[in-house]
Scaffold this motif. Structure first.
Motif, PDB file in Angstrom:
ATOM      1  N   LEU A 103       0.840  -1.233  -0.097  1.00 55.26           N
ATOM      2  CA  LEU A 103       0.088   0.025  -0.008  1.00 55.26           C
ATOM      3  C   LEU A 103       1.019   1.226   0.203  1.00 55.26           C
ATOM      4  N   GLY A 104       2.151   1.198   0.722  1.00 52.09           N
ATOM      5  CA  GLY A 104       3.026   2.371   0.585  1.00 52.09           C
ATOM      6  C   GLY A 104       4.003   2.183  -0.304  1.00 52.09           C
ATOM      7  N   LYS A 105       3.842   1.532  -1.453  1.00 51.89           N
ATOM      8  CA  LYS A 105       4.823   1.241  -2.402  1.00 51.89           C
ATOM      9  C   LYS A 105       6.160   1.159  -1.850  1.00 51.89           C
ATOM     10  N   SER A 106       6.337   0.451  -0.845  1.00 53.57           N
ATOM     11  CA  SER A 106       7.523   0.507   0.155  1.00 53.57           C
ATOM     12  C   SER A 106       8.283  -0.745   0.310  1.00 53.57           C
TER      13      SER A 106
ATOM     14  N   LEU B  61      -0.471   6.518   2.638  1.00 55.24           N
ATOM     15  CA  LEU B  61      -0.395   5.186   3.329  1.00 55.24           C
ATOM     16  C   LEU B  61       1.239   4.822   3.567  1.00 55.24           C
ATOM     17  N   HIS B  62       1.811   5.940   3.805  1.00 55.03           N
ATOM     18  CA  HIS B  62       3.099   5.489   4.068  1.00 55.03           C
ATOM     19  C   HIS B  62       3.341   5.378   5.414  1.00 55.03           C
ATOM     20  N   GLY B  63       4.275   4.533   5.923  1.00 55.22           N
ATOM     21  CA  GLY B  63       4.314   4.140   7.388  1.00 55.22           C
ATOM     22  C   GLY B  63       4.335   5.264   8.512  1.00 55.22           C
ATOM     23  N   PHE B  66       0.728   6.426   9.045  1.00 57.84           N
ATOM     24  CA  PHE B  66      -0.306   5.469   9.346  1.00 57.84           C
ATOM     25  C   PHE B  66      -0.119   4.138  10.236  1.00 57.84           C
ATOM     26  N   VAL B 142       2.819   8.062  -3.398  1.00 61.65           N
ATOM     27  CA  VAL B 142       1.658   7.285  -3.432  1.00 61.65           C
ATOM     28  C   VAL B 142       0.306   8.242  -3.361  1.00 61.65           C
TER      29      VAL B 142
END
Lengths: 301, 301
Positions: A103-106, B61-63, B66, B142
């Motif tokens: 979801l975070g493209k991480s 939705l990067h950590g 969130f 994102v």
């Protein structure tokens, strides 16, 4: 064995009470056991060189044991980690982590491996020449394992003067340390025990959290050097322990006594108690050698 | 409007530098904006009565925006919450949260609603008689939205002496405050503006994080009372800002100037800078009224 408690409180994280995470340093390895929210901050705070972590063991998928994992995995990426990371935990953990990274493209740049557990029997999850790690199936509201860290017995120590006196060739020394007999320069067989000492005893650390009182685990952890056993409640609240499948301090002590461990370390305290001292007092009515986990406390086992 | 910064640093959480979360108190509501790992601890630390939260807005939705949400949702359950909770955030957020609750067999007992966002146009996500909240589409790696909190213009204030002087019936007062003309006791029409004052100006707060320099957002936030705009980098590192789709302090100031906002609040600082003072200095070369966010700082707007 050096155990650093990063958090030892149950349920919700608070400013001065972190939920479960601990680091075990043994035989050149650094292992992370459970990873509640805030664990990465605790690792920094207590100056643990956490880039050295290669294996993380998650007991169960309640938040106070695993909500910090995705953040730690992401932080490793941001710090440019290249080394492999292995996560051992209940089935489902891979999907939960990867979904969030997606979801975070991480996605991580380093190799990330998940070893999902679903057996209700003890399983070896790590082994090298000096150490093995085995799951300890526990009894909780969701599928849960403790972990048993067992050093292997090292090489025998050479009694060098005796070996010389008996004319043992130096070229035998390596095999002698591994327990073999030697042949003297004049061809006589020399029994190993004549020229060696026993190796230092192998230590073991058993981590049991979270669990109801579960005496079935005793045979597996017998004679452990140290046992960390959850003690969420005091005996006066044993009905809460039963209801939530947790243990009381007294029950933890009964397990320690039955298993004849060296030291019992208590933790996973409920926030309802103003002090942790009563956990120790209660456990010591059953088993004398009790220590209280505290955030940041280091145990040299 | 009262804005409490819970965390205003980018990327990884550290002991003295929390990633993004803030609380806005406005017109009787308490809104949480973003929810990085550790947010629930920050809420307790800064004594925010977080049981009052009913709406949470997640930008992306990067950590670092969130990863604390699932823990906060779980904590509400443990604290016995019964009130509804609404989470507004990018598509996928529901699956990520519910999967983790399912794995821990920890579904909430209170009603939990997800309002997933995927539009690239501004959308009203909350509205009542005193306030509206609209997404501000941003430009990041994102899908990301900022949020614009806009008070509605209140009732007009009655000029009571003037109304008496002109023989206005008290029964008209309510309608007069709503802008209507009145009829005097002797039957004359009295123009509303003769007997009222303008209401206090409606305030607005624009939250824009994370985003590259994105002047397309300017028309939407024009004349905002305060703008929180991310400033991850300083201008000397603008190539990093371009590469990672973040902004420099200078770019944030250009947006503030173009939008003619009242106050610019900077945050989301990269950990590479030893002090945040340079962000202010740099921004002030473009726009004078700059404030620096700090963990725990409260802004009365």
């Amino acid at each position: 064995m050096k155990l650093t408690i990063l958090g030892c409180h149950s349920a919700t994280p608070r400013w001065d009470a972190n939920p479960t995470a601990q680091v075990l340093e043994v035989k050149g390895h650094l292992f992370l056991i459970d990873c509640a929210e805030g664990t990465q901050v605790q690792l920094r705070r207590f100056k643990v060189k956490f880039s050295r972590l290669k294996h993380i063991f998650i007991s169960h998928l309640h938040g106070d044991h695993f909500f910090g994992l995705v953040g730690l995995i992401s932080t490793f990426r941001l710090l440019g980690r290249e080394a492999e990371l292995h996560v051992h935990g209940p089935k489902g953990i891979k999907e939960a982590i990867l979904l969030q990274l997606k979801l975070g493209k991480s996605y991580t740049n380093y190799p990330l491996y998940f070893h999902e557990l679903e057996s209700k029997e003890p399983q070896v999850v790590f082994e090298d020449e000096k150490l093995s790690i085995t799951t300890i199936p526990l009894d909780h509201r969701v599928y849960t394992n403790g972990f048993l860290f067992q050093e292997k017995l090292g090489e025998r120590s050479l009694h060098i003067e005796k070996a010389r006196e008996l004319n043992v060739e130096m070229s035998y020394y390596r095999k002698i340390k591994q327990g073999e007999d030697a042949i003297s320069k004049d061809g006589k067989r020399i029994k190993n025990e004549l020229i060696t000492f026993d190796p230092p005893p192998a230590k073991s650390y058993a981590y049991c959290s979270d669990t109801a009182y579960f005496p079935q685990l005793v045979p597996q952890i017998e004679n452990a050097t140290a046992l960390y056993h959850e003690a969420t409640f005091l005996d006066k609240d044993h009905h809460l322990a039963e209801k939530t499948k947790h243990s009381t301090a007294k029950e933890a002590a009964v397990i320690a006594k039955k298993a004849k461990v060296g030291t019992l370390i208590l933790g996973h305290y409920s926030g309802r108690y103003s002090s942790t001292e009563s956990f120790k007092t209660e456990a010591q009515t059953i088993f004398p050698n009790v220590q209280l986990a505290e955030d940041g406390k280091v145990f040299e086992l």
